[in-house]
Design a protein around this motif. Structure first.
Motif, PDB file in Angstrom:
ATOM      1  N   ILE A  43       0.875  -1.169   0.000  1.00 38.59           N
ATOM      2  CA  ILE A  43       0.000   0.000   0.000  1.00 38.59           C
ATOM      3  C   ILE A  43       0.914   1.222   0.000  1.00 38.59           C
ATOM      4  O   ILE A  43       1.732   1.387   0.903  1.00 38.59           O
ATOM      5  N   THR A  44       0.785   2.088  -1.022  1.00 38.28           N
ATOM      6  CA  THR A  44       1.661   3.267  -1.077  1.00 38.28           C
ATOM      7  C   THR A  44       0.976   4.541  -0.599  1.00 38.28           C
ATOM      8  O   THR A  44       1.648   5.462  -0.157  1.00 38.28           O
ATOM      9  N   SER A  45      -0.361   4.614  -0.674  1.00 38.76           N
ATOM     10  CA  SER A  45      -1.049   5.805  -0.159  1.00 38.76           C
ATOM     11  C   SER A  45      -2.543   5.544  -0.033  1.00 38.76           C
ATOM     12  O   SER A  45      -3.086   4.626  -0.652  1.00 38.76           O
ATOM     13  N   PHE A  46      -3.176   6.384   0.795  1.00 42.80           N
ATOM     14  CA  PHE A  46      -4.632   6.396   0.939  1.00 42.80           C
ATOM     15  C   PHE A  46      -5.123   7.783   0.564  1.00 42.80           C
ATOM     16  O   PHE A  46      -4.405   8.773   0.745  1.00 42.80           O
ATOM     17  N   SER A  47      -6.364   7.880   0.082  1.00 39.14           N
ATOM     18  CA  SER A  47      -6.911   9.184  -0.290  1.00 39.14           C
ATOM     19  C   SER A  47      -7.363   9.977   0.925  1.00 39.14           C
ATOM     20  O   SER A  47      -7.597  11.173   0.825  1.00 39.14           O
ATOM     21  N   GLY A  48      -7.503   9.345   2.064  1.00 42.93           N
ATOM     22  CA  GLY A  48      -7.949  10.037   3.269  1.00 42.93           C
ATOM     23  C   GLY A  48      -8.547   9.060   4.255  1.00 42.93           C
ATOM     24  O   GLY A  48      -8.586   7.864   4.010  1.00 42.93           O
ATOM     25  N   GLY A  49      -9.014   9.596   5.377  1.00 47.64           N
ATOM     26  CA  GLY A  49      -9.657   8.755   6.384  1.00 47.64           C
ATOM     27  C   GLY A  49      -8.732   7.675   6.900  1.00 47.64           C
ATOM     28  O   GLY A  49      -7.520   7.815   6.927  1.00 47.64           O
ATOM     29  N   SER A  50      -9.309   6.564   7.312  1.00 49.61           N
ATOM     30  CA  SER A  50      -8.506   5.434   7.804  1.00 49.61           C
ATOM     31  C   SER A  50      -9.072   4.127   7.254  1.00 49.61           C
ATOM     32  O   SER A  50      -9.527   3.266   7.999  1.00 49.61           O
ATOM     33  N   PRO A  51      -9.060   3.975   5.927  1.00 47.27           N
ATOM     34  CA  PRO A  51      -9.592   2.744   5.331  1.00 47.27           C
ATOM     35  C   PRO A  51      -8.635   1.569   5.491  1.00 47.27           C
ATOM     36  O   PRO A  51      -7.513   1.719   5.974  1.00 47.27           O
ATOM     37  N   THR A  52      -9.077   0.422   5.059  1.00 42.59           N
ATOM     38  CA  THR A  52      -8.289  -0.805   5.063  1.00 42.59           C
ATOM     39  C   THR A  52      -8.327  -1.392   3.658  1.00 42.59           C
ATOM     40  O   THR A  52      -9.382  -1.415   3.032  1.00 42.59           O
ATOM     41  N   VAL A  53      -7.177  -1.855   3.167  1.00 42.08           N
ATOM     42  CA  VAL A  53      -7.164  -2.585   1.906  1.00 42.08           C
ATOM     43  C   VAL A  53      -7.420  -4.050   2.241  1.00 42.08           C
ATOM     44  O   VAL A  53      -6.741  -4.638   3.082  1.00 42.08           O
ATOM     45  N   VAL A  54      -8.426  -4.627   1.596  1.00 46.15           N
ATOM     46  CA  VAL A  54      -8.793  -6.026   1.799  1.00 46.15           C
ATOM     47  C   VAL A  54      -8.493  -6.753   0.486  1.00 46.15           C
ATOM     48  O   VAL A  54      -9.063  -6.419  -0.555  1.00 46.15           O
ATOM     49  N   LEU A  55      -7.584  -7.726   0.544  1.00 48.58           N
ATOM     50  CA  LEU A  55      -7.120  -8.411  -0.659  1.00 48.58           C
ATOM     51  C   LEU A  55      -7.459  -9.897  -0.559  1.00 48.58           C
ATOM     52  O   LEU A  55      -7.122 -10.541   0.425  1.00 48.58           O
ATOM     53  N   TYR A  56      -8.158 -10.407  -1.564  1.00 43.29           N
ATOM     54  CA  TYR A  56      -8.638 -11.787  -1.566  1.00 43.29           C
ATOM     55  C   TYR A  56      -7.778 -12.731  -2.401  1.00 43.29           C
ATOM     56  O   TYR A  56      -7.648 -13.898  -2.063  1.00 43.29           O
ATOM     57  N   GLU A  57      -7.259 -12.247  -3.521  1.00 47.18           N
ATOM     58  CA  GLU A  57      -6.480 -13.096  -4.417  1.00 47.18           C
ATOM     59  C   GLU A  57      -5.299 -12.313  -4.980  1.00 47.18           C
ATOM     60  O   GLU A  57      -5.380 -11.106  -5.163  1.00 47.18           O
ATOM     61  N   ALA A  58      -4.236 -13.034  -5.287  1.00 42.23           N
ATOM     62  CA  ALA A  58      -3.100 -12.507  -6.039  1.00 42.23           C
ATOM     63  C   ALA A  58      -2.652 -13.647  -6.938  1.00 42.23           C
ATOM     64  O   ALA A  58      -2.473 -14.767  -6.477  1.00 42.23           O
ATOM     65  N   TYR A  59      -2.529 -13.372  -8.215  1.00 36.39           N
ATOM     66  CA  TYR A  59      -2.141 -14.442  -9.134  1.00 36.39           C
ATOM     67  C   TYR A  59      -1.451 -13.856 -10.358  1.00 36.39           C
ATOM     68  O   TYR A  59      -1.514 -12.654 -10.611  1.00 36.39           O
TER      69      TYR A  59
END
Length: 178
Positions: A141-157
């Motif tokens: 994760i390199t940046s967020f647009s604001g607030g305090s969100p979470t990146v949720v990642l289900y798959e990587a392929y």
């Protein structure tokens, strides 16, 4: 033409931090289960995974590789996150990177894919079996647009598209017409 999907099969040391897992203790294992996910809510945190290789046929050639993630932003209604995906060699040096703006997407996972890379940037030639065997992916994760969100990642392929040449064989020489 054949298309192979390489899935994570091992964790490698990240550059910084670690992501939280919805279950288990291995990131690669969680990313192989459709109902589970990895997540993080701070920047400069990454994870690195290796991939289960695909044995190519003797005359099969690689046309392209493409990296993809399935993710969304949580704990927000409008914030986004910039997520950097690096496809790497076995020594963690980048082949290529791609940054995606991951959105809330109504709380549903969306797929984010790089451009299809037709040439191995390290050799300026077509991808080969050795390069495919040692692929890794680093996700940060390199940046967020604001607030305090979470990146949720289900798959990587990684998707590998190949060409299998047509081989004409004859069962005996009396079948050949010149």
């Amino acid at each position: 033409m054949a298309t192979y999907t390489l899935v994570p099969n091992e964790d490698h040391s990240p550059d910084a931090g670690t992501w939280s897992l919805s279950t288990g203790s291995d990131i690669f294992d969680v990313l192989n289960q459709s109902s589970h996910y990895v997540h993080h809510n701070t920047t400069a945190q990454d994870f690195r995974v290796g991939f289960l290789s695909q044995a190519l046929g003797a005359t099969e050639t690689v046309d392209s590789i493409q990296c993809c993630i399935t993710a969304h932003v949580g704990n927000s209604r409008t914030d986004t996150a910039a997520v950097l995906i690096a496809v790497e060699k076995g020594n963690n040096a980048d082949y290529f990177t791609d940054t995606h703006t991951v959105t809330v997407n109504g709380g549903n996972p969306a797929t984010y894919c790089s451009a299809a890379e037709t040439v191995n940037p390290a050799t300026s030639a077509a991808w080969d079996q050795g390069a495919i065997d040692a692929l890794r992916m680093d996700v940060e994760i390199t940046s967020f647009s604001g607030g305090s969100p979470t990146v949720v990642l289900y798959e990587a392929y990684i998707t590998v598209v190949t060409t299998i040449p047509v081989q004409t064989t004859y069962p005996s020489d009396d079948q050949v017409i010149l």
